[in-house]
Design a protein around this motif. Structure first.
Motif, short mmCIF file in Angstrom:
data_model
loop_
_atom_site.label_atom_id
_atom_site.label_comp_id
_atom_site.label_asym_id
_atom_site.label_seq_id
_atom_site.Cartn_x
_atom_site.Cartn_y
_atom_site.Cartn_z
N LEU A 53 23.96 1.59 34.28
CA LEU A 53 23.18 0.45 33.78
C LEU A 53 23.88 -0.22 32.62
CD1 LEU A 53 19.48 1.73 33.84
CD2 LEU A 53 20.36 -0.29 34.99
N GLY A 54 24.61 0.54 31.83
CA GLY A 54 25.32 -0.04 30.69
C GLY A 54 26.37 -1.03 31.12
N PRO A 55 27.44 -0.58 31.80
CA PRO A 55 28.51 -1.52 32.16
C PRO A 55 28.11 -2.54 33.23
CG PRO A 55 28.94 0.66 33.07
CD PRO A 55 27.78 0.81 32.14
N GLN A 111 21.07 4.75 13.83
CA GLN A 111 19.85 3.94 13.87
C GLN A 111 19.08 4.15 15.18
OE1 GLN A 111 22.29 0.31 13.00
NE2 GLN A 111 20.53 -0.24 11.70
N LEU A 112 19.85 4.21 16.26
CA LEU A 112 19.22 4.41 17.57
C LEU A 112 18.59 5.79 17.67
CD1 LEU A 112 18.75 3.26 20.42
CD2 LEU A 112 20.94 4.25 21.10
N ASP A 113 19.32 6.80 17.21
CA ASP A 113 18.80 8.18 17.28
C ASP A 113 17.58 8.37 16.40
OD1 ASP A 113 20.80 8.82 19.06
OD2 ASP A 113 22.18 9.51 17.51
N ASN A 114 17.50 7.61 15.32
CA ASN A 114 16.34 7.71 14.42
C ASN A 114 15.13 6.91 14.93
OD1 ASN A 114 17.76 9.35 12.69
ND2 ASN A 114 18.40 7.68 11.34
N GLY A 115 15.31 6.23 16.04
CA GLY A 115 14.20 5.49 16.64
C GLY A 115 13.91 4.16 15.97
N GLU A 116 14.90 3.58 15.27
CA GLU A 116 14.70 2.29 14.60
C GLU A 116 14.62 1.18 15.64
OE1 GLU A 116 17.40 1.38 11.48
OE2 GLU A 116 17.42 3.42 10.67
N TYR A 128 17.08 3.60 26.65
CA TYR A 128 17.97 4.27 25.68
C TYR A 128 19.42 4.19 26.15
CZ TYR A 128 20.07 7.98 22.88
OH TYR A 128 20.89 8.69 22.03
N VAL A 129 19.64 4.38 27.45
CA VAL A 129 21.01 4.29 28.00
C VAL A 129 21.57 2.90 27.76
CG1 VAL A 129 22.37 4.38 30.13
CG2 VAL A 129 20.55 6.06 29.74
N LEU A 130 20.76 1.91 28.05
CA LEU A 130 21.17 0.51 27.89
C LEU A 130 21.50 0.20 26.43
CD1 LEU A 130 21.26 -1.70 30.11
CD2 LEU A 130 19.10 -2.55 29.22
N GLN A 131 20.63 0.64 25.54
CA GLN A 131 20.84 0.35 24.12
C GLN A 131 22.06 1.10 23.57
OE1 GLN A 131 16.97 1.37 22.42
NE2 GLN A 131 16.53 -0.79 22.13
N ARG A 132 22.20 2.35 23.94
CA ARG A 132 23.33 3.15 23.42
C ARG A 132 24.67 2.54 23.82
NH1 ARG A 132 23.73 8.31 21.41
NH2 ARG A 132 25.81 9.27 21.61
N TYR A 133 24.75 2.14 25.09
CA TYR A 133 26.01 1.57 25.57
C TYR A 133 26.33 0.27 24.84
CZ TYR A 133 29.46 -0.45 28.74
OH TYR A 133 30.60 -1.02 29.25
N HIS A 134 25.34 -0.64 24.78
CA HIS A 134 25.62 -1.96 24.21
C HIS A 134 25.72 -1.93 22.68
CE1 HIS A 134 24.38 -3.29 28.29
NE2 HIS A 134 25.30 -4.20 28.06
#
Length: 1123
Positions: A358-360, A469-474, A419-425
Motif C-alpha cells: 500500500l505504501g509504494p 511521532q507516529l509511534d506515540n500516536g500523534e 499505519y502502514v500507509l503513514q509509516r511509509y510516506h
C-alpha cells in the motif's frame, strides 16, 4: 501585488461557498417541485392572484396599482416574511457570490496568471472549478420556476411591513431578468476571459486524451496491474503529474464542455481546442450540474450555437459527435467496467495478501478508485436517459455489484492499514522529498523573500517529521503545508512574478508529488471522498434499486450484494453546512434505501435457508417409522415370492437414494441451493455493522428477524391444523419435523457469525405462548384448541374412553366412524412430544383453558346443588338411616347430570395429569438439576404447612410437571369463581353438599351398561373411573380455598358413600344391580388416587372382602381372546 490579492485564499473560500450556494439552489428547486414540500404560500387559493400578478410585473411591481391583487400578501405579510426569508436570503447569496466571483476573476485577468494543470495543478484546478461552479449556480437558478414569485412576494411583504423595498431587491431582480437566458449572458461575461480559460483548458491536452483511451489500450499497457513488471513491484509509483492521474473524468469533461460553451470563440480559431471539445462530446450524452440535475451536452451545445454566425460547422461537429457516441459510447464503457472488475480484483487480492505494498503503490489504488467511480457515475447518469440505440443493454449492468464491492474493499484496506500507509510516506517525506526539495530550492538563482520563506518552511516541516511521532500516536496535520503550496503557486503564476513557476517545472513536480505524499499522512478520508464518492446514487434511487434488482437475479453477484447498503454509509459525506435542511431528507432517503436492500438480501437468504431446511425435513420425514410398513411389506412379498407389481406401477424409492451419484458433474437441486446460500452468506461476512447518518445497522439482525418471522409461520403450518375437519399433525411428527428444521438452520452458523441458537430459542419460546410477537396463533393455541375440541369434547360425550392400562385415550366401538384415532394423540410418546413442543409455558396455558372448562361445569353443579339443597341437607344428617335415605333419594333430581358433569371434570383432570407426567419426564430429561431441587422442596410440604406457602411450592412443582396433593391451578380457578355476594359458609356448604350429592348418586351408575369395568383397559367404558380423580382433586381444591381440613371431609364422604353402597348391596333387582361390582371398585379407586385417604380408613367403613369379590367378579366375566 500577488501577495496582497490573496488569490489562493479567495479561490478556496469561494469554491466552498459556491458549492453551498449551488446546493441551496438545488434544494429550492426540489422543494418547489415537490407538492408535499412546496411552500404553502404558493399553493393557497387566496394567493393565486398575487402570485400571477407578481410573475407578470416582476421586477417592477406596482404596490399601489396592484393593491387589490396584493391584498392577500398584505394580510399575511408577517407569515410571508417568516416563510420566505430563507428562500430570499439564498437568492441574495447567489448575487453576492456572483459579485465575489467576478471581482476575483477580474483580479486574476489583471494579474495575467499562468495556468497549466501539469504545473500549478491546484491553482488551475481551483480556477476551473470556480468557473464551472459559478456557471452551474446560474444554470440551476434558471431552472427554478418559482424564483420570481418567491423573491417578489417577499419584497412585497417587506414593503408592506417597512414602507420600503429590501435594499438587495433592485439588484437581485435585475440579476434574475438578466439570466432569463443564462448561457447567452454568461457567454457575454466570459468573452474577455477567453484567453485565460482557454489556456487552462488546453493544459488538459496532456491529461484528458491519455485518460480517455479505449479499453484495448488499457489492456495493452496492463493498466493498474502490479504484476505487469514484477521487478518494479517495490518501486514507488510516481509520475510527473501525480494529481492528474486520479483526476475525475467527469470533472474534466465538465470543464471542457461548459468552458468552451462560455468561451466558444476559441473553437473556431484553435484546432487544439476544437479537438479537445469534440473528444469530450464523444464521451457521453450527459454531464452533472449537481446531485441528480444533469444537462444534455449535445442538445445544450446545439441550441447555444444555433443562430450564431460562423458556427454551422460546430453544429455539424456536435451532430457527428452525438452519432459517434450513440454507436460506440455504451459498448466502450461496458468494456471498461468489465476490465476494471478484473483489474480491481487483482489489485485487491495482492494488497490483501501484501498490505505493505500500500505504501509504494498507493497511487495505483487511488487511480483504480477514480476510474471505477467515473464509470459508475457515467452509467448512473445515462441509465435514466438512455438514447435511441440498438443496444440498450449497454446502459445497464447486472455485474455492477462486484465493482462496487471491490471499491469498498479497497477503501477498507486503506482504513485498516492506515499505519502502514503513514509509516511509509512519513519516511518518504522526511528522507526523500525534503532532501530533494532542498536541493531544488538551492538551485534557484533568484528567489524573492516571500517565496523563499514559504519554500524554507516546506523543507523544515518535512524534515521535522519522525517515526517517533507516529509511534506515540500523534495526529498529523499538514494542511498548512498544502495551503502554502497553493499560495506559492498563486505568487509564482502571475504575469510579472520574479520567480515564475513555469520556468521551474521541477519544483512544481516535486511539490505536487510531496503534496500527494502529505495527503497520505492526514487526509486519506478526504481524498477517498473526492476519488470514490458515489453519493450521487442517493439522488437516483430508481437507478440504484434497479441495479440491486438486476444483481440479485445474477447468481454470481449475490456474494457482492452487501455493497449496496455499504455504499449508503458514505452518503453523509455529500452534505454541506450551507444546506442543513437537506440533511434530514437525505438521512431518511438513505436509511430507506439501506433498509430496503438489507431486507431484500435477508429475504433471499432466508428463502434459501428455509428451502434447504424444508428439503431436509422431507428427507427426514421419509425416515419416520410409519413409512417402514411399505418396505416391510415389499420385503415380505419378495420372500413369499408374490407377483411383482405391474409395469405401470413405479416402485417407491428407498430413503437415501438421493445421495447416490453416478457422475459428480450432475448438480442436484440441493447442490444449487447450498451454492446460492454460500454466495448470499458470503455477502454478510463483508461487514458486521453499518453506520448510516449516526445510525448503527447490523445486517445479520435483518436475517434473524426474517427467519424468526417466517419460522413461526412454518412451524404453525407444519401442524396442519384444519378447524373445519379438526385434523392436526401428531405431536411426535411435528416435533420430528421441527427438530429437522432446527438442525438444518444450524448450518447458518458455518457461514455467518451470528447467534442462531438465540433465534431458535426465541422462535420456540414464542410458540409456547398463546400468540407470537406478531400477534399470530402459535402451536400452543392450535393444540390447546384441538385437545379441548377434538379429544376431550368427544371423551365427554362417550365417543372416546380413557384407558388407564395403556395410559392413553381410546376410540370407543361406536357406529359413527371417527376421523381421529385418540391413542395416536394421547399416548405417553405423543404427550411427551407435546410437552417438548409446548414447554411449561404452553402447558400452563393448556391447563388454564382446562380449568375454564372445569369451572363452567362447577357452575352447573352449583345450580343442581341449589335445586336439591333441602334434600341434600337431610341426606347428610340421616345417611345412617337406610329407610329415610331411600325415601330422600327418590326426591333427588339430576343425579345422572351430577355424575355426568363430574365425569367430564374427571376426564379433563385425568388428561391434565397425563400431560403433567409427560412434562415431568421431559423436564427430568432436559434439566434434572432443576427438577431435583424442586422435588426435594415439595417433599417438605406437610399437612401442617401454611396453605399459602404450600400453594407457592405446589405452583412451582406443577410448572415442572411434578404431581401435587393439591392442584394450584384448580385452586386458583375456583378461588376466582367466588362472587362477592357469596360467603365462605355458603361455599363450604356447597362443597359438602356436592360430595353428598355424588355419594348418593353412585348407585345409579350400575344401571348404565357403560359402567362395566374392563379388565383390558383397566377402567370403565363410560369413563366413570375418572370420578376418582375428579372427587379427590376437586374436593382438595375446594376445601383448600375454604381453608378446611381436606382429610376430614374426604373421610366423611367415604363413610357416606360406603354406607349408601352397602345399602345398595341389599338390593336384589337384577336390572339395578347389573354393574354393582364395577361401581364398588370406584371406592377403591378413590382411595388409591387420594393422598389423604388410605385402605385402613376404607376398611373401617367398607369391608375389603366386598372389593375382593367385586374384582374377582369383573375379571371372571372378562372374555379372553387369543391370536
Amino acid at each position: 501585488m500577488a501577495y496582497q490579492q490573496k488569490l489562493a485564499e479567495k479561490l478556496l473560500v469561494l469554491n466552498d461557498r459556491g458549492q453551498g450556494v449551488l446546493l441551496r439552489m438545488n434544494f429550492i428547486k426540489k422543494t418547489c417541485a415537490d407538492p408535499a414540500r412546496r411552500p404553502s404560500l404558493l399553493t393557497e387559493k387566496s394567493m393565486e392572484a398575487a402570485v400571477k400578478y407578481i410573475n407578470r410585473k416582476f421586477p417592477n411591481i406596482d404596490f399601489r396599482g396592484g393593491s387589490q391583487q396584493l391584498s392577500s400578501v398584505q394580510k399575511q405579510k408577517s407569515m410571508v416574511l417568516e416563510g420566505l426569508s430563507s428562500f430570499y436570503d439564498s437568492f441574495v447569496d447567489v448575487m453576492e457570490f456572483r459579485d465575489h466571483v467576478y471581482e476575483l476573476l477580474n483580479t486574476i485577468d489583471a494579474c495575467q496568471c499562468y495556468f497549466n494543470i501539469a504545473v500549478n495543478f491546484d491553482f488551475t484546478k481551483n480556477y476551473l472549478d470556480l468557473i464551472i461552479t459559478y456557471t452551474s449556480v446560474i444554470l440551476m437558478l434558471s431552472r427554478i420556476e418559482d424564483k420570481k414569485a418567491l423573491v417578489g412576494m417577499f419584497n412585497c411583504a417587506h414593503e408592506f411591513s417597512n414602507g420600503s423595498s429590501d435594499p438587495s431587491y433592485p439588484r437581485l431582480g435585475q440579476m434574475m431578468m438578466e439570466y432569463e437566458h443564462p448561457l447567452k449572458k454568461l457567454t457575454e461575461e466570459f468573452g474577455p476571459r477567453t484567453k485565460s480559460v482557454t489556456e487552462a483548458l488546453l493544459s488538459l491536452q496532456c491529461v484528458y486524451p491519455r485518460r480517455n483511451l479505449g479499453v484495448d489500450q488499457w489492456r495493452s499497457v496492463q493498466l493498474l496491474s502490479l504484476l505487469s513488471v514484477p521487478a518494479n513491484l517495490l518501486i514507488p509509483a510516481n509520475c510527473e503529474t501525480m494529481a492528474c492521474e486520479y483526476l475525475s473524468m467527469e470533472v474534466m469533461e465538465r470543464w471542457i464542455i461548459l468552458g468552451f460553451l462560455l468561451c466558444h470563440s476559441s473553437l473556431n480559431t484553435n484546432a487544439a481546442s476544437q479537438e479537445l471539445w469534440k473528444m469530450a462530446l464523444r464521451s457521453g450524452f450527459y454531464i452533472t450540474l449537481t446531485r441528480d440535475e444533469a444537462i444534455n451536452i449535445h442538445k445544450l451545445s446545439e441550441e447555444h450555437f444555433d443562430g450564431m454566425k460562423g458556427y454551422s460547422k460546430r453544429i455539424a461537429d456536435i451532430k457527428e459527435c452525438k452519432e459517434h457516441a450513440v454507436l460506440n459510447c455504451g459498448g466502450a464503457h461496458r468494456e471498461k467496467r468489465l476490465f476494471l472488475r478484473g483489474a480491481l480484483k487483482e489489485l485487491t487480492k495482492i494488497l490483501e495478501d501484501e498490505p505493505a505494498l500500500l505504501g509504494p503503490k498507493a497511487l495505483f489504488l487511488f487511480m483504480a478508485l477514480s476510474f471505477s467511480r467515473d464509470e459508475i457515475l457515467w452509467l448512473v447518469r445515462h441509465s435514466e436517459n438512455i438514447p435511441k440505440t440498438k443496444t440498450p443493454e449497454d446502459y445497464s449492468d447486472s455485474n455492477i455489484a462486484e465493482l462496487l464491492m471491490l471499491m469498498e474493499k479497497l477503501r477498507a484496506l486503506l482504513h485498516r492499514h492506515k499505519y502502514v500507509l503513514q509509516r511509509y510516506h512519513l519516511q518518504y517525506l522526511s528522507q526523500f522529498d525534503a532532501l530533494l526539495l532542498n536541493d531544488t530550492i538551492q538551485s534557484i538563482y533568484v528567489c524573492p523573500e516571500e517565496e523563499s520563506v514559504l519554500m524554507t518552511s516546506f523543507v523544515s516541516a518535512l524534515s521535522a517529521l519522525s517515526l517517533k511521532q507516529l509511534d506515540n500516536g500523534e495526529e498529523f496535520d499538514l494542511r498548512a503545508l498544502r495551503v502554502d503550496w497553493l499560495r506559492l503557486q498563486a505568487y509564482t503564476s502571475v504575469g510579472k512574478a520574479t520567480l515564475a513557476l513555469k520556468d521551474y517545472t521541477d519544483l512544481a513536480k516535486i511539490m505536487n508529488m510531496t503534496q500527494f505524499h502529505s495527503k497520505m499522512m492526514d487526509n486519506v478520508h478526504e481524498l477517498l471522498r473526492e476519488m470514490a464518492d458515489l453519493s450521487i446514487l442517493c439522488f437516483y434511487p430508481r437507478v440504484f434499486e434497479k441495479m440491486f434488482s438486476q444483481c440479485s437475479e445474477e447468481p454470481s453477484m449475490q456474494r457482492h450484494l452487501m455493497a449496496f447498503p455499504m455504499i449508503c454509509t458514505h452518503f453523509s459525506d455529500s452534505t454541506h453546512p450551507m444546506c442543513p435542511e437537506e440533511m434530514e431528507l437525505m438521512e431518511k432517503q438513505t436509511l430507506k434505501l439501506c433498509v430496503k436492500f438489507l431486507e431484500e438480501i435477508a429475504q433471499q437468504t432466508c428463502s434459501v435457508i428455509l428451502d434447504i431446511s424444508n428439503e431436509q425435513s422431507n428427507l427426514h420425514e421419509q425416515m419416520l417409522p410409519k413409512h417402514a410398513a411399505v418396505t416391510i411389506s415389499t420385503a415380505r412379498n419378495k420372500k413369499l415370492k408374490k407377483p411383482v407389481p405391474k409395469k405401470g406401477e413405479v416402485p417407491k424409492e428407498k430413503p437415501g437414494t438421493e445421495s447416490q451419484r453416478k457422475d459428480r458433474a450432475v448438480v442436484t437441486n440441493m447442490d444449487k441451493m447450498h451454492l446460492t446460500l454460500t454466495e448470499l452468506c458470503t455477502s454478510y461476512s463483508s461487514c458486521s455493522e453499518l453506520t448510516v447518518f449516526k445510525h448503527v445497522i447490523v445486517p445479520s439482525e435483518f436475517l434473524l428477524s426474517q427467519l424468526e418471522q417466517r419460522l413461526s409461520k412454518i412451524f404453525v403450518r407444519m401442524a396442519n391444523y384444519n378447524p373445519t375437519t379438526q385434523d392436526i399433525a401428531r405431536p411426535s411428527e411435528l416435533l420430528s419435523g421441527i427438530q429437522s428444521f432446527v438442525t438444518s438452520i444450524g448450518i447458518v452458523c458455518r457461514y455467518i457469525n451470528t447467534d442462531v441458537p438465540r433465534l431458535i430459542r426465541s422462535v420456540l419460546l414464542q410458540q409456547t405462548q398463546p400468540l407470537d410477537s406478531h400477534g399470530a396463533q402459535t402451536i400452543t393455541t392450535l393444540y390447546t384448541n384441538w385437545y379441548l375440541e377434538g379429544l376431550l369434547r368427544q371423551a365427554s360425550s362417550g365417543l372416546i374412553g380413557h384407558c388407564p392400562t395403556m395410559h392413553c385415550f381410546l376410540n370407543q366401538n361406536t357406529e359413527n366412524q371417527q376421523n381421529v384415532k385418540a391413542e395416536e394423540f394421547s399416548d405417553i410418546c405423543e404427550l411427551q412430544a407435546l410437552a417438548e413442543l409446548l414447554g411449561p409455558y404452553g402447558l400452563k396455558f393448556l391447563g388454564e383453558n382446562l380449568m375454564w372448562h372445569i369451572t363452567s361445569q362447577v357452575v352447573e353443579l352449583k345450580k343442581l346443588v341449589s335445586e336439591n339443597m333441602d334434600v341434600l341437607v337431610q341426606l347428610k344428617s340421616n345417611f345412617e338411616k337406610p329407610e329415610m335415605m331411600s325415601v330422600l333419594q327418590k326426591r333427588l333430581t339430576g343425579c345422572e347430570n351430577v355424575l355426568k358433569r363430574m365425569t367430564i371434570i374427571g376426564v379433563i383432570l385425568t388428561f391434565r395429569k397425563m400431560a403433567q407426567e409427560a412434562l415431568y419426564e421431559v423436564m427430568r430429561k432436559h434439566c434434572p438439576f432443576l427438577t431435583g431441587p424442586i422435588e426435594t422442596l415439595s417433599d417438605f410440604v406437610h399437612n401442617d404447612t401454611d396453605t399459602k406457602v404450600a400453594l407457592c411450592v405446589f405452583e412451582l412443582a406443577s410448572a415442572a410437571g411434578i404431581q401435587c396433593d393439591i392442584d394450584p391451578a384448580l385452586v386458583s380457578a375456583l378461588a376466582n369463581m367466588r362472587s362477592d355476594s357469596s360467603s365462605s359458609e355458603d361455599e363450604y356448604k356447597f362443597s359438602c353438599l356436592l360430595l353428598v350429592f355424588i355419594a348418593v348418586s353412585l348407585p345409579s351408575l350400575s344401571m348404565d351398561p357403560g359402567t362395566f369395568y374392563s379388565r383390558e383397559h383397566g377402567g370403565h367404558q363410560n369413563n366413570v373411573h375418572c370420578l376418582a380423580t375428579a372427587i379427590n382433586q376437586l374436593a382438595a381444591a375446594m376445601f383448600t380455598v375454604q381453608n378446611k381440613n381436606i382429610e376430614q371431609e374426604l373421610r366423611e364422604f367415604l363413610r357416606m358413600a360406603s354406607s349408601i353402597l352397602l345399602a345398595f348391596g341389599q338390593n336384589m333387582d337384577k336390572v339395578e344391580i347389573k354393574n354393582r361390582d364395577s361401581v364398588y371398585l370406584l371406592l377403591d379407586m378413590i382411595v388409591e388416587e387420594s393422598s389423604f385417604l388410605s385402605q385402613d380408613i376404607l376398611e373401617k367403613s367398607f369391608p375389603y372382602v366386598l372389593l375382593r369379590n367385586a374384582y374377582r367378579e369383573v375379571h371372571r366375566t372378562f372374555i379372553h381372546t387369543m391370536g
